[in-house]
Design a protein around this motif. Structure first.
Motif, PDB file in Angstrom:
ATOM      1  N   PRO A  49       0.809  -1.222   0.000  1.00 53.12           N
ATOM      2  CA  PRO A  49       0.000   0.000   0.000  1.00 53.12           C
ATOM      3  C   PRO A  49       0.845   1.277   0.000  1.00 53.12           C
ATOM      4  O   PRO A  49       0.565   2.217  -0.734  1.00 53.12           O
TER       5      PRO A  49
ATOM      6  N   GLY B 203      -4.372   7.689  -3.390  1.00 51.24           N
ATOM      7  CA  GLY B 203      -5.462   7.815  -2.431  1.00 51.24           C
ATOM      8  C   GLY B 203      -5.063   8.610  -1.197  1.00 51.24           C
ATOM      9  O   GLY B 203      -5.843   9.437  -0.702  1.00 51.24           O
ATOM     10  N   LEU B 204      -3.859   8.378  -0.690  1.00 49.75           N
ATOM     11  CA  LEU B 204      -3.375   9.127   0.472  1.00 49.75           C
ATOM     12  C   LEU B 204      -3.256  10.610   0.141  1.00 49.75           C
ATOM     13  O   LEU B 204      -3.717  11.462   0.900  1.00 49.75           O
TER      14      LEU B 204
ATOM     15  N   GLN C   9      -1.363   2.757  -2.743  1.00 53.88           N
ATOM     16  CA  GLN C   9      -2.290   3.709  -2.121  1.00 53.88           C
ATOM     17  C   GLN C   9      -1.778   5.155  -2.104  1.00 53.88           C
ATOM     18  O   GLN C   9      -2.385   6.008  -1.457  1.00 53.88           O
ATOM     19  N   CYS C  10      -0.706   5.444  -2.816  1.00 54.44           N
ATOM     20  CA  CYS C  10      -0.154   6.807  -2.803  1.00 54.44           C
ATOM     21  C   CYS C  10      -1.157   7.834  -3.300  1.00 54.44           C
ATOM     22  O   CYS C  10      -1.364   8.876  -2.657  1.00 54.44           O
TER      23      CYS C  10
ATOM     24  N   SER D 209       2.294   9.395   6.664  1.00 56.79           N
ATOM     25  CA  SER D 209       0.859   9.697   6.660  1.00 56.79           C
ATOM     26  C   SER D 209       0.526  10.826   7.626  1.00 56.79           C
ATOM     27  O   SER D 209      -0.253  11.728   7.293  1.00 56.79           O
TER      28      SER D 209
END
Length: 185
Positions: free
Chosen positions: A22, A106-107, A103-104, A154
Motif C-alpha cells: 500500500p 489515495g493518500l 495507495q499513494c 501519513s
C-alpha cells in the motif's frame, strides 16, 4: 542543518516503484548546500518525490512551471515526471522523501495534496519534527520499521493538509475576532 541521506536498501536501489504494497518509504533525507549545483531529471523518478524547503531558495522547473521555492514551500512530484532544480548561490536546505505504493494517490487525495503544484504551508516546527522522526526510523531500523515509516509519512501529510486548509478557511475564532474588531473596535 546537515546534509543526510537514509536509504531502504542502498543509494543504487532507491528509485523503485512498488504496487504490491500500500505504501513504502524508499528513502529520505535533508539536502543542505551552499555551493552552486543543478539536479536535472529528464525522465523523472519511478517513485513519488516529496520536497519541502526548510531554508533559503531553490530555482525549480516542473513541466511548464518555472519558479523559486522558498522556505515553507513544498512540491510532490509524481513518478516519471521530468523536473530540475538548481542553486545559483547562497545557502539552502530542503527535506526530501521518496515513496511508492498502490495507495499513494489515495493518500494524497485524502490529504488534499495535489501533485505538480507548489504548496505553501509555511515553515512548521511540527512538520520538521515529523521529518526528523522519519529519519530516526530509518537509521534505527527498529521493529515495525515499515509501519513506523509509513505512519510517520501519513501523519506528516495530514499535518501539512491541516496547515493548508487552515490558510484557506479561517477558524471560527479568527472570523469572530475579525467581526468584533470591525464592529466594536
Amino acid at each position: 542543518m546537515q546534509n543526510v541521506s537514509y536509504y531502504r536498501e542502498s543509494a543504487e536501489h532507491d528509485n523503485a516503484c512498488s504496487l504490491t504494497t500500500p505504501l513504502q518509504v524508499n528513502c529520505c533525507g535533508v539536502a543542505a548546500l551552499s555551493n552552486a549545483f543543478t539536479n536535472h531529471s529528464p525522465q523523472g523518478r519511478e517513485d513519488y518525490y516529496f520536497l519541502y524547503m526548510a531554508e533559503g531558495a531553490l530555482n525549480f522547473h516542473l513541466n511548464a512551471l518555472h519558479t523559486t521555492l522558498r522556505a515553507g514551500d513544498l512540491v510532490i512530484i509524481p513518478p516519471r515526471t521530468p523536473y530540475s532544480y538548481s542553486l545559483r548561490g547562497g545557502e539552502m536546505a530542503y527535506y526530501w522523501v521518496h515513496f511508492t505504493g498502490a495507495q499513494c494517490e489515495g493518500l494524497l487525495a485524502a490529504c488534499s495534496l495535489p501533485v505538480c503544484t507548489i504548496l505553501h504551508p509555511g515553515s512548521d516546527p511540527q512538520a520538521h519534527e515529523l521529518l526528523g522522526a522519519l529519519h530516526r526510523a530509518f537509521y534505527l531500523r527498529a521493529g515495525c520499521f515499515e509501519a513506523e515509516s509509513c505512519g510517520l509519512l501519513s501523519v506528516l501529510f495530514s499535518r501539512l493538509s491541516r496547515l493548508l486548509s487552515s490558510q484557506a478557511s479561517p477558524s471560527r475564532l479568527q472570523t469572530s475576532l475579525e467581526y468584533i474588531h470591525r464592529h466594536y473596535a
